[in-house]
Design an enzyme around this catalytic site. Structure first.
Site, mmCIF file in Angstrom:
data_model
loop_
_atom_site.group_PDB
_atom_site.id
_atom_site.type_symbol
_atom_site.label_atom_id
_atom_site.label_comp_id
_atom_site.label_asym_id
_atom_site.label_seq_id
_atom_site.Cartn_x
_atom_site.Cartn_y
_atom_site.Cartn_z
ATOM 1 N N GLY A 45 0.810 -1.214 0.000
ATOM 2 C CA GLY A 45 0.000 0.000 0.000
ATOM 3 C C GLY A 45 0.842 1.263 0.000
ATOM 4 C CB ILE A 72 -0.377 1.736 5.300
ATOM 5 C CG1 ILE A 72 -1.786 1.230 5.564
ATOM 6 C CG2 ILE A 72 -0.151 1.921 3.797
ATOM 7 C CD1 ILE A 72 -2.283 0.111 4.684
ATOM 8 C CB CYS A 129 -7.991 4.691 5.724
ATOM 9 S SG CYS A 129 -7.341 5.901 6.871
ATOM 10 C CB THR A 193 -7.702 -8.198 7.086
ATOM 11 O OG1 THR A 193 -7.667 -6.800 7.363
ATOM 12 C CG2 THR A 193 -6.427 -8.604 6.371
ATOM 13 N N GLY A 243 -8.773 -13.740 -0.289
ATOM 14 C CA GLY A 243 -9.116 -14.189 1.064
ATOM 15 C C GLY A 243 -8.804 -15.655 1.274
#
Lengths: 306, 259
Positions: A45, A72, A129, A193, A243
């Protein structure tokens, strides 16, 4: 066997993409496999400015998975473009930049920086975020914010395909999928996640310095598969499944429910050549599924009564 | 240049070096050499038995204790779920090994070199002694809690000047710290290399920094990838920036890392 997949203007050699945060900038793995063989690489990221990330401990192994709260940590988008991208085989494999920002404006600015970069094949927008300007709720939990962030990226991305990466920590994934589609997303990727936690009973403290973290790995695969199934039914744009994918068979499960490609994440930690091994194993798994090619398998799920 | 790889190799032997109590075992695990021509002592390897299912998704990092043309040896203490399973491996079992990883210790020839090992921190120094171009310049100090028979110490003490101090009671600790400082002062102009528990490393770091002594510290962290990708094993460098222990270490200059 032809393993190629095409979506959102991208042509991938195969549907196996490495997931953001689990494969560094790709270069860390170059001694364990030929990066050019991957369908794509989603890099760590990226934020506009460098980020130091969270305090330690940041990771903990859990049954069939792990929790992470890295925060991140990254050198910033400019350092990526200058120091990492030139070393990657971007002519041969799709290098996908993962965008992390905490406001709609920042997402737009990040897309603007990346829009003219020849080596970047697509943008993946991480809308997970915690959004400080909107009362702390994560971007990814607010459909209106997902739409706005997507629009902001689309406006500034030039001709780069935009993939919006969705959080599973929502009541209805279909609503979020449609919100990204409404914002102009070219594709979706899911799931990020699941929010989780671990406690050390001897100290009575959370194991992670951040208290909570994201659960990934095979433990979350059934949840991910269900989310991808629901998202594929909710939107008309392509979906990338993520996933707990650890094998070629896992990848084909996601494609069967409608995913066009998949991302391999935590399984890269089983061994550093795992993504390459999954690609090697795809033809065998395709025979097992009696599928001629990826397009034929995609979305071919047979529901009860059909 | 040492080339790293990922290979499946067979277990050759699992040797228990002695048992302190029923809960903790000290294990020397010897595997086939995964095709490594050489390594830098202080580097490590990630190990994950092939038959592990998905329950424990991570490999386990261990310093390379020995490497010869045929074998790779690691030395560990049974602590948790991973090490207890590794201790139950049998000859012939297959283990996925990736490495050699990390940077390793300096090995300047003809330089007085003090090896400071605390407990399991002795592991990398076995290969260090065996590979050093001028071993007569090496001196080993070993601080330990459990009896010496649990460690590969005696085999190492045959090759270099060595001394060991056991911590039986809390009163032993200041004596050990004092001895470490004495040895570091005597070694002035040379280099000290350290591996051990964090308080042990702090003692060495403080003394090195205060006295302007050259020292390298090998850190231990739990790791998921071992190759610098996951950012789960970071420490802070001298400027307070997070750096990966696996890829930028595990060996750091004493004045360039925060413990």
């Amino acid at each position: 066997m032809d393993l190629r997949v095409e979506f959102a203007g991208l042509v991938l050699k195969n549907p196996i993409i490495t997931a953001s945060g689990t494969f560094g900038f790709g270069l860390e793995f170059s001694s364990f496999g030929d990066l050019k063989r991957l369908g794509g690489i989603v890099v760590k990221g990226l934020s506009l400015k460098p980020r130091e990330g969270n305090a330690m401990p940041r990771i903990v192994e859990t049954p069939c998975g792990m929790l992470n709260a890295i925060g991140i940590q990254n050198p910033g988008v400019e350092a990526f473009l200058k120091d990492k991208l030139p070393l990657l085989p971007w002519r041969e494999t799709a290098i996908i930049a993962n965008l992390y920002a905490c406001s709609v404006e920042e997402f737009g600015d990040l897309a603007g920086v990346l829009s003219g970069e020849e080596g970047v094949a697509a943008l993946e927008v991480n809308v997970s975020c915690p959004n400080v300007t909107h009362g702390g709720a994560a971007f990814g939990q607010d459909p209106a914010q997902i739409t706005k962030a997507t629009e902001a990226v689309k406006k500034r991305c030039g001709n780069k395909p935009v993939i919006v990466k969705l959080s599973p920590n929502v009541t209805d994934i279909a609503v979020c999928a449609r919100a990204a589609e409404a914002g102009g997303a070219d594709a979706l990727s899911l799931i990020n996640t699941l929010l989780g936690m671990a406690v050390d009973i001897k100290t009575r403290k959370p194991v992670l310095a951040n208290v909570v973290g994201g659960l990934s790995g095979p433990a979350i695969k059934p949840v991910a598969l269900r989310c991808v199934y629901q998202a594929c039914r909710a939107v008309g744009i392509p979906v990338v499944g993520i996933g707990g994918i650890a094998s070629a068979e896992d990848a084909l499960e996601f494609i069967t429910v409608g995913a066009t490609a998949v991302e391999v994440g935590t399984a890269n930690f089983l061994r550093p050549d795992q993504s390459f091994r999954i690609i090697d194993d795809l033809p065998r798994a395709m025979l097992k599924a009696r599928a001629a090619d990826m397009a034929e398998l995609r979305g071919s799920l047979v529901l009860p009564g059909q | 240049m040492v080339v790293r790889n990922c290979r499946e190799v067979k277990v050759q032997s699992v040797r228990f070096l002695g048992t302190w109590d029923e809960a903790s075992d000290f294990v020397e695990l010897t595997l086939e050499n995964p095709g490594w021509e050489s390594y830098r002592p202080g580097q490590f390897a990630m190990l994950r038995p092939k038959h592990w299912g998905l329950e424990l998704p991570w490999g386990r990092p261990f310093s390379i204790s020995r490497l010869d043309a045929e074998t790779l040896t690691v030395f560990f203490q049974v602590i948790g779920r991973g090490t207890s399973r590794l201790a139950r491996l049998n000859p012939g079992d297959e283990v996925v090994v990736w490495g050699p990883l990390g940077n390793g210790f300096s090995a300047p020839p003809e330089t007085p070199t003090l090896l400071l090992a605390g407990g399991m921190g002795i592991a990398p120094f076995r290969g260090y002694i065996e590979n050093h171009p001028t071993p007569e310049f090496l001196r080993l100090f070993f601080a330990h809690r459990v009896p010496l028979a649990n460690y590969p110490y005696l085999a190492m003490a045959e090759k270099v000047r060595a001394e060991a101090m056991q911590e039986h009671t809390p009163e032993d600790l200041p004596r050990i710290i004092e001895r470490i400082r004495e040895l570091m002062d005597e070694n002035h102009g040379g280099i000290a290399l350290a591996c051990g528990p964090t308080p042990f490393m702090r003692t060495i770091q403080e003394h090195a920094v205060a006295g302007g002594l050259r020292a390298e510290l090998s850190l231990e962290k739990s790791m998921a990838c071992g190759v610098g990708a996951c950012l789960g094993c970071v420490c802070k460098n001298g400027e307070g920036k997070h750096v990966q222990v696996c890829a930028r270490g595990p060996v750091f200059q004493a004045d360039a890392v925060q413990l």
